[in-house]
Design a protein around this motif. Structure first.
Motif, PDB file in Angstrom:
ATOM      1  N   GLN A   1       0.843  -1.187   0.000  1.00  0.00           N
ATOM      2  CA  GLN A   1       0.000   0.000   0.000  1.00  0.00           C
ATOM      3  C   GLN A   1       0.878   1.235   0.000  1.00  0.00           C
ATOM      4  OE1 GLN A   1      -2.464   0.560   3.502  1.00  0.00           O
ATOM      5  NE2 GLN A   1      -4.027   1.620   2.297  1.00  0.00           N
ATOM      6  N   LEU A   2       0.559   2.193  -0.863  1.00  0.00           N
ATOM      7  CA  LEU A   2       1.311   3.435  -0.974  1.00  0.00           C
ATOM      8  C   LEU A   2       0.382   4.606  -0.703  1.00  0.00           C
ATOM      9  CD1 LEU A   2       3.225   2.685  -4.301  1.00  0.00           C
ATOM     10  CD2 LEU A   2       4.025   2.277  -1.969  1.00  0.00           C
ATOM     11  N   VAL A   3       0.816   5.519   0.151  1.00  0.00           N
ATOM     12  CA  VAL A   3       0.020   6.690   0.496  1.00  0.00           C
ATOM     13  C   VAL A   3       0.885   7.924   0.380  1.00  0.00           C
ATOM     14  CG1 VAL A   3      -1.378   7.843   2.233  1.00  0.00           C
ATOM     15  CG2 VAL A   3      -1.451   5.356   2.035  1.00  0.00           C
ATOM     16  N   GLU A   4       0.510   8.840  -0.516  1.00  0.00           N
ATOM     17  CA  GLU A   4       1.248  10.079  -0.707  1.00  0.00           C
ATOM     18  C   GLU A   4       0.753  11.158   0.256  1.00  0.00           C
ATOM     19  OE1 GLU A   4       0.530   8.432  -4.980  1.00  0.00           O
ATOM     20  OE2 GLU A   4      -0.581   8.591  -3.088  1.00  0.00           O
ATOM     21  N   SER A   5       1.638  12.075   0.582  1.00  0.00           N
ATOM     22  CA  SER A   5       1.284  13.231   1.382  1.00  0.00           C
ATOM     23  C   SER A   5       2.278  14.353   1.088  1.00  0.00           C
ATOM     24  CB  SER A   5       1.276  12.905   2.874  1.00  0.00           C
ATOM     25  OG  SER A   5       2.563  12.501   3.317  1.00  0.00           O
ATOM     26  N   GLY A   6       1.997  15.531   1.595  1.00  0.00           N
ATOM     27  CA  GLY A   6       2.913  16.648   1.470  1.00  0.00           C
ATOM     28  C   GLY A   6       2.568  17.653   0.396  1.00  0.00           C
ATOM     29  N   GLY A   7       1.539  17.386  -0.367  1.00  0.00           N
ATOM     30  CA  GLY A   7       1.129  18.336  -1.378  1.00  0.00           C
ATOM     31  C   GLY A   7       0.500  19.570  -0.761  1.00  0.00           C
TER      32      GLY A   7
END
Length: 128
Positions: free
Chosen positions: A3-9
């Motif tokens: 599972q991959l979860v992006e953040s920081g945008g």
């Protein structure tokens, strides 16, 4: 499964910086080819950068060379994209992707379906 979860945008003015993160969880592997992609509304998804976590070798598309840096922190199971000197044309939804046990090499590496796991995306908006 990975599972991959992006953040920081977020929103930033031209010339500013952001650091995107991609946290990996689930079944883990000893190494990956991992990439960052972006897609603006009405445009095709394009590859920004990739990294082979086994040796740290990297690739960048020409438009971000010298401005963006892809990196990893194995202890945190996290991929990063440091984005400096941002431009309005960098505005897009940014995705991370991974292919376990792949070296980011060979004839198939620049096909999007080379990557088998994808995050949901994080929005980056650069204003002028």
């Amino acid at each position: 499964q990975v599972q991959l979860v992006e953040s920081g945008g977020g929103s930033v003015q031209a010339g500013g910086s952001l650091r995107l993160s991609c946290a990996a969880s689930g079944y883990t592997y000893s190494s990956y080819c991992m990439g960052w992609f972006r897609q603006a509304p009405g445009k095709e998804r394009v590859r920004v950068a990739h990294i082979y976590t086994g040796d740290g070798s990297t690739y960048y598309t020409d438009s971000v060379k010298g401005r963006f840096t892809i990196s990893q922190d194995n202890a945190k199971n996290t991929l990063y994209l440091q984005m400096n000197s941002l431009k309005p044309e960098d505005t897009a939804l940014y995705y991370c992707a991974a292919r376990p046990l792949a070296r980011c090499s060979g004839t198939l590496v620049f096909r999007d379906n080379y990557f088998t796991y994808w995050g949901q995306g994080t929005q980056v908006t650069v204003s002028s």
